[in-house]
Design a protein around this motif. Structure first.
Motif, PDB file in Angstrom:
ATOM      1  N   ALA A   1       0.831  -1.210   0.000  1.00  0.00           N
ATOM      2  CA  ALA A   1       0.000   0.000   0.000  1.00  0.00           C
ATOM      3  C   ALA A   1       0.862   1.256   0.000  1.00  0.00           C
ATOM      4  N   ALA A   2       1.974   1.237   0.753  1.00  0.00           N
ATOM      5  CA  ALA A   2       2.879   2.390   0.798  1.00  0.00           C
ATOM      6  C   ALA A   2       3.511   2.631  -0.567  1.00  0.00           C
ATOM      7  N   TRP A   3       3.906   1.550  -1.234  1.00  0.00           N
ATOM      8  CA  TRP A   3       4.533   1.688  -2.545  1.00  0.00           C
ATOM      9  C   TRP A   3       3.536   2.196  -3.586  1.00  0.00           C
ATOM     10  N   MET A   4       2.291   1.772  -3.483  1.00  0.00           N
ATOM     11  CA  MET A   4       1.269   2.177  -4.448  1.00  0.00           C
ATOM     12  C   MET A   4       0.706   3.560  -4.163  1.00  0.00           C
ATOM     13  N   GLY A   5       1.123   4.162  -3.037  1.00  0.00           N
ATOM     14  CA  GLY A   5       0.637   5.502  -2.700  1.00  0.00           C
ATOM     15  C   GLY A   5      -0.804   5.516  -2.245  1.00  0.00           C
ATOM     16  N   ARG A   6      -1.287   4.405  -1.676  1.00  0.00           N
ATOM     17  CA  ARG A   6      -2.679   4.298  -1.252  1.00  0.00           C
ATOM     18  C   ARG A   6      -2.811   4.749   0.205  1.00  0.00           C
ATOM     19  N   THR A   7      -2.983   6.039   0.368  1.00  0.00           N
ATOM     20  CA  THR A   7      -3.004   6.636   1.707  1.00  0.00           C
ATOM     21  C   THR A   7      -4.122   6.053   2.563  1.00  0.00           C
ATOM     22  N   ASP A   8      -5.328   5.954   2.026  1.00  0.00           N
ATOM     23  CA  ASP A   8      -6.456   5.427   2.802  1.00  0.00           C
ATOM     24  C   ASP A   8      -6.207   3.985   3.224  1.00  0.00           C
ATOM     25  N   THR A   9      -5.581   3.211   2.358  1.00  0.00           N
ATOM     26  CA  THR A   9      -5.289   1.818   2.684  1.00  0.00           C
ATOM     27  C   THR A   9      -4.227   1.733   3.771  1.00  0.00           C
ATOM     28  N   VAL A  10      -3.192   2.556   3.659  1.00  0.00           N
ATOM     29  CA  VAL A  10      -2.155   2.585   4.708  1.00  0.00           C
ATOM     30  C   VAL A  10      -2.787   2.947   6.045  1.00  0.00           C
ATOM     31  N   ARG A  11      -3.629   3.963   6.036  1.00  0.00           N
ATOM     32  CA  ARG A  11      -4.295   4.389   7.278  1.00  0.00           C
ATOM     33  C   ARG A  11      -5.136   3.255   7.861  1.00  0.00           C
ATOM     34  N   LYS A  12      -5.912   2.581   7.008  1.00  0.00           N
ATOM     35  CA  LYS A  12      -6.771   1.482   7.468  1.00  0.00           C
ATOM     36  C   LYS A  12      -5.934   0.349   8.053  1.00  0.00           C
ATOM     37  N   LEU A  13      -4.867  -0.024   7.379  1.00  0.00           N
ATOM     38  CA  LEU A  13      -4.023  -1.116   7.857  1.00  0.00           C
ATOM     39  C   LEU A  13      -3.375  -0.773   9.195  1.00  0.00           C
ATOM     40  N   LEU A  14      -2.917   0.456   9.324  1.00  0.00           N
ATOM     41  CA  LEU A  14      -2.301   0.883  10.584  1.00  0.00           C
ATOM     42  C   LEU A  14      -3.336   0.910  11.714  1.00  0.00           C
ATOM     43  N   GLU A  15      -4.545   1.354  11.399  1.00  0.00           N
ATOM     44  CA  GLU A  15      -5.619   1.362  12.409  1.00  0.00           C
ATOM     45  C   GLU A  15      -5.950  -0.056  12.867  1.00  0.00           C
ATOM     46  N   LEU A  16      -5.816  -1.015  11.946  1.00  0.00           N
ATOM     47  CA  LEU A  16      -6.081  -2.416  12.288  1.00  0.00           C
ATOM     48  C   LEU A  16      -4.911  -3.062  13.024  1.00  0.00           C
ATOM     49  N   GLY A  17      -3.809  -2.328  13.134  1.00  0.00           N
ATOM     50  CA  GLY A  17      -2.672  -2.830  13.892  1.00  0.00           C
ATOM     51  C   GLY A  17      -1.532  -3.399  13.076  1.00  0.00           C
ATOM     52  N   ALA A  18      -1.477  -3.108  11.789  1.00  0.00           N
ATOM     53  CA  ALA A  18      -0.365  -3.604  10.959  1.00  0.00           C
ATOM     54  C   ALA A  18       0.964  -3.081  11.490  1.00  0.00           C
ATOM     55  N   ASN A  19       1.957  -3.928  11.483  1.00  0.00           N
ATOM     56  CA  ASN A  19       3.288  -3.589  11.998  1.00  0.00           C
ATOM     57  C   ASN A  19       4.108  -2.913  10.898  1.00  0.00           C
ATOM     58  N   PRO A  20       4.483  -1.641  11.082  1.00  0.00           N
ATOM     59  CA  PRO A  20       5.233  -0.950  10.024  1.00  0.00           C
ATOM     60  C   PRO A  20       6.715  -1.321   9.982  1.00  0.00           C
ATOM     61  N   ASN A  21       7.168  -2.139  10.931  1.00  0.00           N
ATOM     62  CA  ASN A  21       8.607  -2.408  11.039  1.00  0.00           C
ATOM     63  C   ASN A  21       9.010  -3.817  10.608  1.00  0.00           C
ATOM     64  N   ILE A  22       8.132  -4.484   9.842  1.00  0.00           N
ATOM     65  CA  ILE A  22       8.488  -5.793   9.316  1.00  0.00           C
ATOM     66  C   ILE A  22       9.425  -5.605   8.120  1.00  0.00           C
ATOM     67  N   MET A  23      10.536  -6.310   8.147  1.00  0.00           N
ATOM     68  CA  MET A  23      11.561  -6.171   7.125  1.00  0.00           C
ATOM     69  C   MET A  23      11.401  -7.235   6.034  1.00  0.00           C
ATOM     70  N   GLY A  24      11.762  -6.853   4.802  1.00  0.00           N
ATOM     71  CA  GLY A  24      11.726  -7.793   3.683  1.00  0.00           C
ATOM     72  C   GLY A  24      11.021  -7.181   2.491  1.00  0.00           C
ATOM     73  N   GLY A  25      10.879  -7.965   1.441  1.00  0.00           N
ATOM     74  CA  GLY A  25      10.174  -7.496   0.260  1.00  0.00           C
ATOM     75  C   GLY A  25      11.025  -6.624  -0.642  1.00  0.00           C
ATOM     76  N   ASP A  26      10.414  -6.142  -1.713  1.00  0.00           N
ATOM     77  CA  ASP A  26      11.128  -5.371  -2.726  1.00  0.00           C
ATOM     78  C   ASP A  26      11.770  -4.110  -2.179  1.00  0.00           C
ATOM     79  N   HIS A  27      11.194  -3.501  -1.146  1.00  0.00           N
ATOM     80  CA  HIS A  27      11.664  -2.201  -0.660  1.00  0.00           C
ATOM     81  C   HIS A  27      12.287  -2.247   0.734  1.00  0.00           C
ATOM     82  N   GLY A  28      12.351  -3.421   1.299  1.00  0.00           N
ATOM     83  CA  GLY A  28      12.993  -3.555   2.604  1.00  0.00           C
ATOM     84  C   GLY A  28      12.048  -3.349   3.765  1.00  0.00           C
ATOM     85  N   CYS A  29      11.213  -2.306   3.692  1.00  0.00           N
ATOM     86  CA  CYS A  29      10.230  -2.028   4.736  1.00  0.00           C
ATOM     87  C   CYS A  29       9.203  -1.043   4.169  1.00  0.00           C
TER      88      CYS A  29
END
Length: 392
Positions: free
Chosen positions: A256-284
């Motif tokens: 969601a961060a890479w796609m620039g989906r602000t509302d999705t990032v906000r929703k995921l964070l509100e649901l408790g998504a961990n922003p500090n998980i490492m890995g993937g194409d961009h590292g975090c």
């Protein structure tokens, strides 16, 4: 014909008189030909033209149930395959107008699970065309709802938004709602990616439905439907799998961060998504937002405790992403979040301190910012302990 014309002679395209009668939907002439015992219709009733079509194929393509009935009662073979592998049942099944012909063909022994060259059954074609009546008839006849080429009948119905067919396949045909077809997508994801909200909402509430992290990631990167994203995210949250890892973005939040989906990032964070998980194409997730030059998402992540510096080996520090992108506002935001000790200690993956890296990248505005924060050359050393000079 009364004058002795040879009606068995085929045209250059391979059509005999029965082909032409069926193509013109001429019931009267067809009846005359088939009843005239002095002329052997049986010798031509299953003839193929250059496309491999018999007169029965032509009658089905013209949606002529009366001619279909006459041909079948006169001995037409309903299981002959034309050049592309279709049978007469494939031709009749593609729309509801062919429902009566489908019934006739099945009554005369048509194989309901016959495959064309694309490995599609008549049921798959009926589901693709939204032919609800035909789907019902084929299921009643025992057609396999889970037969597939690269997609099942349920995938096809979901792809084209045919809700009534989807319900029939699930509730009567016991179609597998979780089977993954083309590109590894289940019917639920196919539906929302093609913006068929009603189909998606029906499937997502089924008790048997299984949702994987890759499904959420795919929807985030392939559709703008926020409600669909929300429903999938909430389901994963309820199952404790919101942060499940999968390629290519590691987490849904990073995608969601890479796609620039602000509302999705906000929703995921509100649901408790961990922003500090490492890995993937961009590292975090923070790196993804920085690389996309999205200040708003960077701020959202920082507000939800995204780490400004990372400790995972090989993962680029967010602030170096900002230098490389020449994103001055993001760079300043990250810089003030760091302690002076962190500012001096942070290194690129190549071991360079910030100012040296900015000089090498020729990011003059970043250089000016670093100097204004008194992070001059006299304060920094690279991984070898050397103090860099301007231009190095």
């Amino acid at each position: 014909m009364d004058l002795g014309a040879d009606w068995l002679v085929a045209k250059p395209e391979g059509n005999n008189l029965l082909h032409r009668v069926a193509q013109n939907n001429n019931v009267t002439v067809c009846k005359v030909l088939l009843k005239d015992k002095s002329r052997p219709a049986a010798t031509m009733i299953n003839d193929k033209n250059q496309a491999g079509n018999t007169p029965l194929f032509e009658a089905c393509s013209k949606i002529s149930p009366k001619i279909v009935r006459m041909l079948l009662e006169s001995g037409a073979d309903c299981n002959i395959h034309c050049n592309d592998g279709r049978t007469a049942l494939h031709m009749a099944a593609s729309c509801d107008a062919g429902a009566d012909m489908v019934t006739l063909l099945l009554k005369h022994g048509a194989k309901h699970d016959a495959l064309n060259k694309n490995k599609s059954t008549p049921l798959i074609l009926a589901a693709s065309g939204g032919a609800e009546k035909v789907v019902q008839i084929l299921l009643d006849a025992g057609a396999d709802a889970n037969a597939a080429n690269h997609m099942t009948a349920l995938h096809r119905a979901a792809r084209w938004g045919h809700l009534s067919c989807v319900k029939l396949l699930v509730e009567k045909g016991r179609a597998d709602c979780n089977v993954r077809g083309e590109n590894g997508r289940p019917p639920l994801v196919v539906a929302i990616c093609y913006r068929h909200r009603e189909v998606f909402e029906y499937l997502v509430q089924l008790p048997s439905i299984e949702i994987a992290a890759i499904d959420l990631q795919y929807v985030i990167t392939s559709t703008s439907d926020q409600l669909g994203v929300d429903l999938l995210a909430e389901r994963l949250k309820s199952e404790g799998r919101l942060d499940d890892k999968c390629e290519p973005y590691c987490t849904a939040l990073q995608a969601a961060a890479w796609m620039g989906r602000t509302d999705t990032v906000r929703k995921l964070l509100e649901l408790g998504a961990n922003p500090n998980i490492m890995g993937g194409d961009h590292g975090c997730a923070l790196n993804a937002a920085v690389e996309n030059d999205n200040l708003e998402i960077v701020q959202l992540l920082l507000d939800h405790h995204a780490a400004v510096t990372v400790t995972e080996y090989g993962v680029e520090q967010p602030i170096f992403c900002a230098i490389r992108q020449a994103s001055l506002e993001i760079f300043q935001l990250l810089l003030v979040k760091m302690s002076h000790e962190e500012q001096l200690a942070v290194r690129s993956t190549g071991g360079q301190p910030m100012l040296q890296y900015a000089v090498c990248e020729e990011k003059n505005r970043i250089i000016d910012c670093l100097v204004s924060h008194e992070l001059g050359f006299s304060d920094i050393k690279d991984a070898s302990g050397h103090t860099p000079r301007p231009g190095e």
